[in-house]
Scaffold this motif. Structure first.
Motif, PDB file in Angstrom:
ATOM      1  N   SER A   1       0.851  -1.196   0.000  1.00  0.00           N
ATOM      2  CA  SER A   1       0.000   0.000   0.000  1.00  0.00           C
ATOM      3  C   SER A   1       0.884   1.242   0.000  1.00  0.00           C
ATOM      4  O   SER A   1       2.107   1.146   0.118  1.00  0.00           O
ATOM      5  N   GLY A   2       0.242   2.392  -0.086  1.00  0.00           N
ATOM      6  CA  GLY A   2       0.987   3.649  -0.002  1.00  0.00           C
ATOM      7  C   GLY A   2       1.636   3.815   1.359  1.00  0.00           C
ATOM      8  O   GLY A   2       2.780   4.271   1.465  1.00  0.00           O
ATOM      9  N   ALA A   3       0.916   3.436   2.419  1.00  0.00           N
ATOM     10  CA  ALA A   3       1.470   3.567   3.767  1.00  0.00           C
ATOM     11  C   ALA A   3       2.690   2.659   3.925  1.00  0.00           C
ATOM     12  O   ALA A   3       3.700   3.055   4.531  1.00  0.00           O
TER      13      ALA A   3
ATOM     14  N   ASN B   1       5.683   4.208   2.254  1.00  0.00           N
ATOM     15  CA  ASN B   1       6.278   5.275   3.060  1.00  0.00           C
ATOM     16  C   ASN B   1       7.079   4.708   4.229  1.00  0.00           C
ATOM     17  O   ASN B   1       8.182   5.168   4.512  1.00  0.00           O
TER      18      ASN B   1
ATOM     19  N   HIS C   1      -0.365  13.646   4.716  1.00  0.00           N
ATOM     20  CA  HIS C   1      -0.956  12.330   4.979  1.00  0.00           C
ATOM     21  C   HIS C   1      -0.633  11.873   6.402  1.00  0.00           C
ATOM     22  O   HIS C   1       0.346  12.315   6.993  1.00  0.00           O
TER      23      HIS C   1
ATOM     24  N   THR D   1       0.761   9.332   7.337  1.00  0.00           N
ATOM     25  CA  THR D   1       2.118   8.777   7.426  1.00  0.00           C
ATOM     26  C   THR D   1       3.198   9.861   7.338  1.00  0.00           C
ATOM     27  O   THR D   1       4.381   9.550   7.222  1.00  0.00           O
ATOM     28  N   HIS D   2       2.791  11.127   7.352  1.00  0.00           N
ATOM     29  CA  HIS D   2       3.767  12.216   7.293  1.00  0.00           C
ATOM     30  C   HIS D   2       4.033  12.793   8.688  1.00  0.00           C
ATOM     31  O   HIS D   2       4.409  13.949   8.814  1.00  0.00           O
TER      32      HIS D   2
ATOM     33  N   ALA E   1       1.088  15.425  -0.823  1.00  0.00           N
ATOM     34  CA  ALA E   1      -0.051  15.658   0.063  1.00  0.00           C
ATOM     35  C   ALA E   1      -1.228  14.797  -0.342  1.00  0.00           C
ATOM     36  O   ALA E   1      -1.228  14.166  -1.393  1.00  0.00           O
ATOM     37  N   THR E   2      -2.220  14.816   0.522  1.00  0.00           N
ATOM     38  CA  THR E   2      -3.404  14.009   0.279  1.00  0.00           C
ATOM     39  C   THR E   2      -4.624  14.885   0.015  1.00  0.00           C
ATOM     40  O   THR E   2      -5.631  14.423  -0.511  1.00  0.00           O
TER      41      THR E   2
ATOM     42  N   ASP F   1       6.005  12.067  -1.905  1.00  0.00           N
ATOM     43  CA  ASP F   1       4.918  11.095  -1.782  1.00  0.00           C
ATOM     44  C   ASP F   1       3.799  11.577  -2.704  1.00  0.00           C
ATOM     45  O   ASP F   1       3.011  12.441  -2.338  1.00  0.00           O
TER      46      ASP F   1
ATOM     47  N   ALA G   1       1.276   9.833  -4.024  1.00  0.00           N
ATOM     48  CA  ALA G   1       0.223   8.806  -4.072  1.00  0.00           C
ATOM     49  C   ALA G   1      -0.972   9.264  -4.903  1.00  0.00           C
ATOM     50  O   ALA G   1      -1.530   8.497  -5.685  1.00  0.00           O
ATOM     51  N   HIS G   2      -1.358  10.525  -4.719  1.00  0.00           N
ATOM     52  CA  HIS G   2      -2.542  11.032  -5.411  1.00  0.00           C
ATOM     53  C   HIS G   2      -2.280  11.400  -6.862  1.00  0.00           C
ATOM     54  O   HIS G   2      -3.121  11.188  -7.724  1.00  0.00           O
TER      55      HIS G   2
ATOM     56  N   THR H   1       0.908   5.347  -4.877  1.00  0.00           N
ATOM     57  CA  THR H   1      -0.080   4.272  -4.857  1.00  0.00           C
ATOM     58  C   THR H   1      -0.469   3.999  -6.297  1.00  0.00           C
ATOM     59  O   THR H   1      -0.384   4.873  -7.159  1.00  0.00           O
TER      60      THR H   1
ATOM     61  N   HIS I   1      -3.575   2.743  -7.037  1.00  0.00           N
ATOM     62  CA  HIS I   1      -5.037   2.641  -7.147  1.00  0.00           C
ATOM     63  C   HIS I   1      -5.774   3.958  -7.231  1.00  0.00           C
ATOM     64  O   HIS I   1      -6.990   3.982  -7.305  1.00  0.00           O
ATOM     65  N   LYS I   2      -5.068   5.078  -7.172  1.00  0.00           N
ATOM     66  CA  LYS I   2      -5.775   6.363  -7.208  1.00  0.00           C
ATOM     67  C   LYS I   2      -5.893   6.817  -8.666  1.00  0.00           C
ATOM     68  O   LYS I   2      -6.392   6.056  -9.485  1.00  0.00           O
TER      69      LYS I   2
HETATM   70  C1  LIG Z   1      -3.410   7.652  -0.147  1.00  0.00           C
HETATM   71  C2  LIG Z   1      -2.130   8.166   0.366  1.00  0.00           C
HETATM   72  C3  LIG Z   1      -1.227   7.341   1.037  1.00  0.00           C
HETATM   73  C4  LIG Z   1      -1.557   5.949   1.548  1.00  0.00           C
HETATM   74  O1  LIG Z   1      -2.037   5.036   0.712  1.00  0.00           O
HETATM   75  P1  LIG Z   1      -2.686   3.692   1.307  1.00  0.00           P
HETATM   76  O2  LIG Z   1      -2.627   2.777   0.138  1.00  0.00           O
HETATM   77  O3  LIG Z   1      -4.065   4.061   1.746  1.00  0.00           O
HETATM   78  O4  LIG Z   1      -1.855   3.226   2.434  1.00  0.00           O
HETATM   79  C5  LIG Z   1       0.010   7.857   1.377  1.00  0.00           C
HETATM   80  N1  LIG Z   1       0.323   9.128   1.094  1.00  0.00           N
HETATM   81  C6  LIG Z   1      -0.530   9.961   0.481  1.00  0.00           C
HETATM   82  C7  LIG Z   1      -0.100  11.360   0.199  1.00  0.00           C
HETATM   83  C8  LIG Z   1      -1.791   9.514   0.108  1.00  0.00           C
HETATM   84  O5  LIG Z   1      -2.638  10.349  -0.472  1.00  0.00           O
END
Ligand SMILES: *Cc1c(COP(=O)(O)O)cnc(C)c1O
Length: 421
Positions: free
Chosen positions: A103-105, A108, A132, A134-135, A181-182, A207, A209-210, A233, A235-236
């Motif tokens: 996963s994204g987490a 990280n 996020h 995890t930040h 950022a998220t 990061d 992910a988005h 990630t 899946h986004k």
């Molecule tokens: C979605 C996201 C993550 C985590 O992704 P998961 O697959 O839900 O663990 C990490 N960092 C950012 C910036 C995100 O938007």
């Protein structure tokens, strides 16, 4: 293709053997197709991606990396991972790719493990300003194991305060600077972050992910040339299976690989790794570049329609796939708006806005995004109407039924998992 939606590999067998669970799958498909999906972090994968995920590759243990596994019989799944790695490197222009993070987490966690020791200082974006969990949130491993210094956005512009980032970096001398950022609707200037990281001798991690899907499609500038490590990630906006990946320089390749396995993970999810390979190939097609561009055009059309009706976009608009809407003028909380939209057949999430006076469970804002509706084939005209529907749903809870009818009419033309694929 015909009128039958795609249910996944051999759905008929599942229905026969376990009707109770099969019904969950059917109901979720109905939910996904029967509501307007505006959650900014979601998408509809292709049936090809679903097919790879529903494959027998899930049976295989493959701890290690291609050609260096700790189990026999990995010669076939090795090909899947090699394809995923090659395609990721080509698609993102990266020297090295690790496609195993679950996963994204997890990506990280592995990146921090590769670059930091517990107690080290890192500089990252504050969660209430769009960063996020995890930040460096206190309820997450990142906030517990590292000394986290946070930057945010300016109160007046609601944009990242690069002067503050530099001041904090000079004062605290972090070993790692995290950008990405998220819930930030604007472009992030990776060259400025690179400059600050170089000035203080810190690693730079992006990061994305988005936004990696928008970068893959060439719709926004890529972080890859600027950061030492890029976490993402799949899946986004990228529209692949649920999972993560890490890109890095050749210099960090071994460190990153060892941090993913054996440090934080055991056996990789080979069916998901295969599905990542499928998604990377899909994202290399010219249609995907067009998709990424349309996601942004649609987000801008949606944001304008919302702004016109008194829903204030944080930072005044968007350069990406998402917008953050400040509802304080309407005197409706984010939580209440989320509930009202759900009653009207619109799925979105409440979200804190910068300097939000309300706690995270209530919030003063909502976040909307266009990856899903764009995959469904909607364009700016439809998104203008979606903006009007969201505004009405928030302002006039009594109109929920009428709005649901309009949503149903829009979705009747733009259905995922019907003829589009
Ligand atoms: C979605 C996201 C993550 C985590 O992704 P998961 O697959 O839900 O663990 C990490 N960092 C950012 C910036 C995100 O938007």
């Amino acid at each position: 293709m015909g009128e039958e939606p795609y249910y996944g590999p051999d759905f008929g067998l599942l229905r026969k053997q376990d009707p109770e669970l099969a019904q969950v799958l059917l109901d979720e498909l109905d939910r996904q197709r029967g509501n307007l999906q505006l959650v900014a972090s979601e998408n509809f994968t292709s049936p090809a991606v679903l097919a790879a995920m529903g494959s027998t590759l899930t049976n295989k243990y493959a701890e290690g990396y291609p050609g260096r596994r700790y189990y026999g019989g990995c010669e076939v799944v090795d090909r899947a991972e090699r394809l995923a790695v090659q395609r990721a490197r080509e698609l993102f222009g990266a020297e090295h790719a690790n496609v195993q993070p679950h996963s994204g987490a997890s990506a990280n966690l592995a990146a921090y493990a590769a670059l930091l020791q517990p107690g080290d200082t890192m500089l990252a974006m504050a969660l209430p300003h769009g960063g996020h969990l995890t930040h460096g949130s206190k309820v997450n491993f990142s906030g517990k194991w590292f000394n986290v210094v946070s930057y945010g956005v300016r109160r007046d512009t609601e944009l990242i305060d690069y002067d503050e980032v530099r001041d904090l970096a000079l004062r605290h001398q972090p070993k790692l600077i995290v950008c990405g950022a998220t819930a930030y609707p604007r472009l992030i200037d990776f060259t400025v972050f690179r400059g600050i990281a170089d000035e203080v001798g810190a690693w730079l991690m992006a990061d994305v992910a988005h936004t990696i899907g928008l970068m893959a499609g060439g719709a926004i500038p890529s972080a890859v040339p600027h950061a030492d490590v890029v976490t993402l990630t799949t899946h986004k906006a990228l529209r692949g299976p649920r999972g993560g990946a890490i890109l890095c320089t050749e210099e960090l390749a071994k460190k990153i690989d060892r941090a993913v396995y054996p440090f934080i993970q055991g056996g990789p999810l080979m069916h998901v790794v295969a599905a990542k390979a499928v998604a990377f190939a899909e994202a290399m097609r010219p249609e995907f570049a067009d998709y990424a561009r349309r996601v942004i055009v649609n987000a801008q059309a949606l944001t304008e329609a919302l702004a016109g009706d008194g829903m204030r976009p944080v930072s005044g608009g968007t350069d990406t796939h998402l917008a953050l809407i400040d509802l304080r003028e309407l005197d409706v909380s984010g939580a209440e708006a989320e509930t009202r939209c759900a009653a009207a057949g619109i799925t979105l999430n409440r979200n804190v806005i910068p300097y939000d006076p309300e706690p995270a469970a209530i919030t003063s804002g909502i976040r909307v995004g266009t990856p899903c509706v764009t995959t469904q084939g909607m364009g700016p005209e439809e998104l203008k109407e979606v903006g009007t529907l969201v505004t009405r749903a928030v302002r006039q809870p009594g109109s929920a039924r009428e709005i649901r009818d309009r949503v149903a009419a829009l979705l009747a033309i733009h259905q995922p998992y019907l003829s589009e694929y």
